[in-house]
Design an enzyme around this catalytic site. Structure first.
Site, PDB file in Angstrom:
ATOM      1  N   CYS A  65       0.821  -1.331  -0.050  1.00 26.18           N
ATOM      2  CA  CYS A  65      -0.140   0.093  -0.028  1.00 26.18           C
ATOM      3  C   CYS A  65       0.821   1.257  -0.114  1.00 26.18           C
ATOM      4  O   CYS A  65       1.675   1.446  -0.996  1.00 26.18           O
ATOM      5  CB  CYS A  65      -0.876  -0.085   1.310  1.00 26.18           C
ATOM      6  SG  CYS A  65      -2.277   1.048   1.034  1.00 26.18           S
ATOM      7  N   THR A  66       0.544   2.182   0.952  1.00 28.36           N
ATOM      8  CA  THR A  66       1.401   3.261   0.955  1.00 28.36           C
ATOM      9  C   THR A  66       2.752   3.396   1.233  1.00 28.36           C
ATOM     10  O   THR A  66       3.469   4.393   1.546  1.00 28.36           O
ATOM     11  CB  THR A  66       0.568   4.669   1.651  1.00 28.36           C
ATOM     12  OG1 THR A  66       0.135   4.148   3.073  1.00 28.36           O
ATOM     13  CG2 THR A  66      -0.701   4.862   0.786  1.00 28.36           C
TER      14      THR A  66
END
Length: 330
Positions: A103-104
Site C-alpha cells: 500500500c502506501t
C-alpha cells in the site's frame, strides 16, 4: 533461513502488517526453517495502528540486523513520516536482499530514495501523489503489485497478501504457496499485472436507467431476456446493439456511456471479456477455442492478441501459471 523484518510505526495499517505476516508464517509452518519473522519499531515501543489495534514489536529497528526481506507497510502514518524512520530506511534498505512495500509503504520507500529510477505502484488513491512528489519514480497505477529487480511494491491492503504469496512461491515453490493460500482461504491466482479494479469497479455506474441497464443489467421480463454485458460477453456487444438496447442512437449512446461511466463502451466490453476469459482459463478445462467463442473473441488468435496486449502472456501460458491443480475437469 530468510529473515523477514516488518517495519512498524504509529498509524500503520494493521492488515498491511498481518496479511503478509500470515503468509510468511504459513511458509514457516509448511516448511520449517524457511523464515524467521520479526517486527520492529524505531525504538521498540508498541505502536497503535490506524484501526486502533495496538501492536507490540519484537525489537527496535536500531537493534535489527539487515534482513533478507525488509517489508514496509502503509497506513495513515505514511502521510507525515518520522524523519528518523526515513533515515533508517535510507541507510538499511539498500542492504536487504529484497525490499517490499504494501500500500502506501511505497511512499516511505520513495521518501528514502529507494524507488528512484524504478517502476512501482501503491494504493490507487495515492498513485497521483506518489508520481507528483517523486517524479523520478515510474508509477504504474494499474497492477496489484510490481516487481522491479530486488524491489517489490503492491497496491492497497489485500494486495500485500498477493505479493507475499508470490514471494513465497518464488522461495519455496508453487505447491507450498498453494497450500498457504488454501489455508488462508484466498486465491493464488492474481498475477501482479491484474488490475486493481475489475471492469465493474473501474467504471462508474451510469446515472440514467437505460445506460445502467446496459452496463449492470436488470431483472429479465417475458419481453426482454437480454441481461447485462458481464453475463453475455460472447454476444453481440457492438455499439449499435448496445445503443438499441438503451433506446438511443449509437453516437448518443457512446457519448453518454463514456460521460457517465468514465470509459468507452468498447473499453468496458474489452475488460469484461478479458476477465471472463481469465476466469474460464483458471476454473475450467475448456479449450482455448471454446473459451474464445464464449467470450466473444471469435477465434483463438484474437483472444491471444488481447491477452498479450493486456497481460503480456498468451492464454495457454496464463492457464499454466494461474490455474490451480484442484481446478475442475470436464
Amino acid at each position: 533461513m530468510r529473515t523477514v523484518l516488518v517495519v512498524l510505526f504509529e498509524g500503520v495499517q494493521s492488515l498491511d502488517v498481518t496479511g503478509p505476516l500470515e503468509v510468511f508464517q504459513g511458509g514457516e509452518l509448511h516448511a520449517p526453517g524457511s523464515y524467521r519473522i520479526r517486527t520492529a519499531s524505531l525504538d521498540g515501543a508498541a505502536v497503535r495502528t490506524s484501526s486502533g489495534l495496538t501492536v507490540v514489536p519484537d525489537q527496535a529497528l536500531t537493534a535489527s540486523a539487515t534482513p533478507h526481506t525488509l517489508l514496509v507497510p502503509g497506513g495513515r502514518g505514511t502521510r507525515d513520516p518520522a524523519p528518523d524512520l526515513v533515515a533508517w530506511l535510507r541507510e538499511h534498505g539498500p542492504r536487504a536482499e529484497r525490499l517490499v512495500s504494501v500500500c502506501t509503504g511505497a511512499i516511505l520507500l520513495a521518501e528514502a530514495g529507494l524507488l528512484d529510477g524504478r517502476r512501482a505502484t501503491t494504493h490507487w488513491a495515492y498513485c497521483d501523489k506518489l508520481a507528483r512528489d517523486h517524479p523520478s519514480v515510474e508509477v504504474d497505477p494499474d497492477p496489484i503489485y510490481v516487481r522491479d529487480g530486488r524491489v517489490a511494491t503492491s497496491a492497497g491492503v489485500t494486495a500485500g497478501i498477493d505479493l507475499a504469496l508470490a514471494l513465497v512461491e518464488e522461495d519455496l515453490g508453487r505447491e507450498f504457496a498453494l497450500g498457504i493460500a488454501r489455508h488462508l482461504v484466498v486465491f493464488l491466482r492474481r498475477p501482479g499485472n491484474q488490475a486493481q479494479f475489475s471492469a465493474q469497479l473501474a467504471a462508474q455506474t451510469a446515472r440514467r436507467e437505460p445506460l445502467r441497464e446496459v452496463q449492470l443489467g436488470a431483472p429479465p421480463t417475458p419481453l426482454r431476456q437480454w441481461g447485462r454485458i458481464t453475463e453475455h460477453p460472447g454476444g453481440d456487444l457492438s455499439v449499435e446493439t448496445l445503443a438499441a438496447r438503451a433506446r438511443l442512437s449509437p453516437r448518443h449512446f457512446a457519448r453518454a456511456f463514456q460521460a457517465e461511466t468514465g470509459m468507452t463502451p468498447g473499453r468496458y466490453v474489452d475488460r469484461v471479456r478479458l476477465e471472463h476469459a481469465r476466469r474460464l482459463l483458471e476454473d475450467t478445462s475448456d479449450g482455448v477455442e471454446e473459451i474464445s467463442r464464449a467470450c466473444g473473441y471469435g477465434t483463438p488468435e484474437a483472444m491471444r492478441r488481447a491477452f498479450v496486449k493486456a497481460l503480456g502472456t498468451a492464454p495457454a501460458e496464463y492457464r499454466r501459471r494461474f490455474r490451480p491443480a484442484s481446478a475442475p475437469t470436464h
